[in-house]
Scaffold this active site. Structure first.
Site, short mmCIF file in Angstrom:
data_model
loop_
_atom_site.label_atom_id
_atom_site.label_comp_id
_atom_site.label_asym_id
_atom_site.label_seq_id
_atom_site.Cartn_x
_atom_site.Cartn_y
_atom_site.Cartn_z
N HIS A 273 0.84 -1.19 0.00
CA HIS A 273 0.00 0.00 0.00
C HIS A 273 0.88 1.24 0.00
O HIS A 273 1.74 1.42 0.88
CB HIS A 273 -0.91 0.00 1.23
CG HIS A 273 -1.76 1.23 1.36
ND1 HIS A 273 -2.11 1.77 2.57
CD2 HIS A 273 -2.33 2.03 0.42
CE1 HIS A 273 -2.85 2.85 2.38
NE2 HIS A 273 -2.99 3.02 1.08
N SER A 274 0.70 2.12 -0.99
CA SER A 274 1.41 3.39 -1.08
C SER A 274 2.92 3.16 -1.10
O SER A 274 3.43 2.52 -2.02
CB SER A 274 0.96 4.31 0.06
OG SER A 274 1.32 5.65 -0.18
N LEU A 275 3.66 3.65 -0.13
CA LEU A 275 5.10 3.39 -0.09
C LEU A 275 5.37 1.89 -0.18
O LEU A 275 6.31 1.45 -0.85
CB LEU A 275 5.71 3.97 1.19
CG LEU A 275 7.18 3.63 1.45
CD1 LEU A 275 8.08 4.25 0.38
CD2 LEU A 275 7.60 4.08 2.84
#
Length: 221
Positions: A68-70
């Protein structure tokens, strides 16, 4: 059984995937991971963090990544570091790696108050953290270290990864649009599936059931 190695967003922890363990059992074994974080004494590149993640994985078995994301960019770099591909790479709330590397932000150097305000403005601060001063102070070191990983990330050109990609975004997530999700197809020799789900930058909280259904479907394909 497929092992699904799950990586959190900036400032997040493996605990964010705790409920996934029961929800995806027994067909999928969810294994939450924590990537290493840089410090003043031990600088760390995002690629080095990804290599450390690979060392935590049992790659001689049937496995996949969810980030998720990073965590999505770290998972992508982990796939690049592998000698053999996973079943699939799931990415959520992330543009393609070159875009993430070119954002040009320098939030990590801001004083604590300004740093947290800017992260909150960008939608990167969970509401429960934003509302609790004690939690904010506990959350801050990991968040700042993760922003250091993200903001010092240098993308290096290379061959596309040899596994399918499933890409998700929350409908109101300003970090990545649907066209940005489709661009993940430029980074794999296999297929890409782009999906929009209800929610903002944190659809893991608002649309977990949808994500679980899609993960099961894509791993069964």
């Amino acid at each position: 059984m497929t092992k699904l190695y799950c990586l959190p967003h900036a400032g997040g922890t493996p605990a964010g995937y705790r409920t996934w363990i029961k929800a995806l059992a027994p067909e999928i074994e969810v294994v939450p991971l924590q990537h290493p974080r840089p410090s003043d004494d031990e600088p760390l590149s995002l690629q080095e963090a990804a290599e450390s993640v690979v060392e935590q994985c049992e790659t001689d078995e049937d496995f996949a990544f969810f980030g998720h994301s990073l965590g999505a960019v770290i998972a992508f770099e982990a796939v690049r570091a592998l000698s053999g591909p996973p079943r699939r790479l799931f990415v959520c709330g992330s543009a393609v790696p070159p875009v993430e590397a070119s954002r040009g932000r320098d939030l990590r150097s801001l004083p604590d108050r300004e740093f947290l305000q800017e992260v909150a403005r960008l939608g990167g601060l969970p509401p429960e953290i934003h509302a609790d001063a004690e939690l904010r102070q506990e959350f801050l070191p990991g968040l700042r270290a993760d922003y250091t990983l993200a903001e010092t990330y240098e993308y290096h050109e290379g061959p596309p990864i040899p596994c399918p990609v499933s890409a998700f975004r929350g409908l109101s997530d300003g970090h990545v649009d649907k066209d940005g999700l489709r661009r993940w197809g430029e980074f794999t020799t296999a297929d890409v599936t782009a999906r929009e789900v209800p929610g903002d930058h944190f659809p893991l909280r608002t649309s977990a059931t949808f994500l679980h259904r899609a993960i099961r479907k894509d791993l069964a394909a």
